[in-house]
Design a protein around this motif. Structure first.
Motif, mmCIF file in Angstrom:
data_model
loop_
_atom_site.group_PDB
_atom_site.id
_atom_site.type_symbol
_atom_site.label_atom_id
_atom_site.label_comp_id
_atom_site.label_asym_id
_atom_site.label_seq_id
_atom_site.Cartn_x
_atom_site.Cartn_y
_atom_site.Cartn_z
ATOM 1 N N LEU A 274 -1.933 0.885 10.274
ATOM 2 C CA LEU A 274 -2.058 -0.484 10.771
ATOM 3 C C LEU A 274 -3.150 -0.574 11.834
ATOM 4 C CD1 LEU A 274 -0.895 -3.341 10.543
ATOM 5 C CD2 LEU A 274 0.657 -2.749 12.397
ATOM 6 N N ARG A 275 -3.229 0.435 12.685
ATOM 7 C CA ARG A 275 -4.276 0.483 13.710
ATOM 8 C C ARG A 275 -5.660 0.505 13.064
ATOM 9 N NH1 ARG A 275 -2.824 5.070 16.184
ATOM 10 N NH2 ARG A 275 -0.955 4.024 16.874
ATOM 11 N N LEU B 252 -3.805 0.445 1.694
ATOM 12 C CA LEU B 252 -3.081 1.562 2.307
ATOM 13 C C LEU B 252 -1.937 1.061 3.175
ATOM 14 C CD1 LEU B 252 -6.010 3.942 3.309
ATOM 15 C CD2 LEU B 252 -4.301 4.307 1.521
ATOM 16 N N ASP B 253 -2.166 0.004 3.938
ATOM 17 C CA ASP B 253 -1.130 -0.551 4.798
ATOM 18 C C ASP B 253 0.022 -1.096 3.960
ATOM 19 O OD1 ASP B 253 -0.068 -1.523 7.382
ATOM 20 O OD2 ASP B 253 -0.442 -3.495 6.482
ATOM 21 N N ARG B 254 -0.292 -1.813 2.923
ATOM 22 C CA ARG B 254 0.757 -2.394 2.061
ATOM 23 C C ARG B 254 1.578 -1.288 1.387
ATOM 24 N NH1 ARG B 254 -1.935 -6.408 -0.828
ATOM 25 N NH2 ARG B 254 -1.433 -7.721 0.927
ATOM 26 N N GLN B 255 0.903 -0.244 0.886
ATOM 27 C CA GLN B 255 1.612 0.858 0.234
ATOM 28 C C GLN B 255 2.526 1.578 1.214
ATOM 29 O OE1 GLN B 255 -1.621 3.176 -1.357
ATOM 30 N NE2 GLN B 255 -1.672 2.041 -3.285
ATOM 31 N N CYS B 256 2.015 1.839 2.402
ATOM 32 C CA CYS B 256 2.811 2.535 3.407
ATOM 33 C C CYS B 256 4.028 1.693 3.799
ATOM 34 C CB CYS B 256 1.951 2.843 4.634
ATOM 35 S SG CYS B 256 2.820 3.816 5.881
ATOM 36 N N ALA B 257 3.829 0.414 4.015
ATOM 37 C CA ALA B 257 4.925 -0.465 4.417
ATOM 38 C C ALA B 257 5.981 -0.566 3.319
ATOM 39 C CB ALA B 257 4.394 -1.846 4.761
ATOM 40 N N GLU B 258 5.556 -0.643 2.068
ATOM 41 C CA GLU B 258 6.517 -0.707 0.965
ATOM 42 C C GLU B 258 7.338 0.573 0.887
ATOM 43 O OE1 GLU B 258 4.147 -1.607 -2.482
ATOM 44 O OE2 GLU B 258 3.911 -3.712 -1.901
ATOM 45 N N LYS B 259 6.668 1.720 1.028
ATOM 46 C CA LYS B 259 7.366 3.008 0.996
ATOM 47 C C LYS B 259 8.330 3.121 2.180
ATOM 48 C CE LYS B 259 6.664 7.951 0.998
ATOM 49 N NZ LYS B 259 5.849 9.016 1.516
ATOM 50 N N ARG B 260 7.855 2.736 3.377
ATOM 51 C CA ARG B 260 8.695 2.777 4.575
ATOM 52 C C ARG B 260 9.926 1.895 4.408
ATOM 53 N NH1 ARG B 260 6.112 -0.581 8.956
ATOM 54 N NH2 ARG B 260 7.010 -2.160 7.611
ATOM 55 N N ASP B 261 9.732 0.669 3.951
ATOM 56 C CA ASP B 261 10.848 -0.260 3.792
ATOM 57 C C ASP B 261 11.854 0.230 2.763
ATOM 58 O OD1 ASP B 261 9.539 -1.757 5.680
ATOM 59 O OD2 ASP B 261 8.894 -3.325 4.292
ATOM 60 N N LYS B 262 11.357 0.826 1.675
ATOM 61 C CA LYS B 262 12.240 1.363 0.641
ATOM 62 C C LYS B 262 13.087 2.501 1.205
ATOM 63 C CE LYS B 262 12.242 3.554 -3.865
ATOM 64 N NZ LYS B 262 11.442 4.220 -4.882
ATOM 65 N N GLU B 263 12.464 3.407 1.944
ATOM 66 C CA GLU B 263 13.191 4.529 2.540
ATOM 67 C C GLU B 263 14.250 4.040 3.517
ATOM 68 O OE1 GLU B 263 10.926 7.819 4.167
ATOM 69 O OE2 GLU B 263 9.346 7.468 2.705
ATOM 70 N N ILE B 264 13.899 3.075 4.350
ATOM 71 C CA ILE B 264 14.857 2.553 5.331
ATOM 72 C C ILE B 264 16.031 1.888 4.620
ATOM 73 C CG2 ILE B 264 15.195 0.831 7.149
ATOM 74 C CD1 ILE B 264 12.334 1.484 8.096
#
Length: 69
Positions: A28-29, A50-62
């Motif tokens: 994000l930075r 990259l930001d969208r992919q990371c956020a989707e992966k993070r949200d799925k894991e959470i």
């Protein structure tokens, strides 16, 4: 541009749920830095993806971890 994903993780999520999860802070930075340098969004497509992919992966894991509780 739809805008960057939210970097804020709600305080209600316990720290053990977030342990080991990529929070996407660095990505994000980099996106904000790209937008600041280039002023317009079309030059930052890689960072946006990259930001969208990371956020989707993070949200799925959470979500998965919270369902397992």
């Amino acid at each position: 541009m739809r805008g960057p994903t939210s970097p804020v993780i709600p305080k209600e999520i316990a720290s053990h749920v977030l342990e080991g999860v990529e929070l996407c802070d660095g990505i994000l930075r980099n996106l904000f830095l790209c937008l600041e340098i280039n002023v317009i969004e079309p030059f930052c497509q890689d960072e946006i993806v990259l930001d969208r992919q990371c956020a989707e992966k993070r949200d799925k894991e959470i979500r998965e971890r919270m369902q397992d509780m």
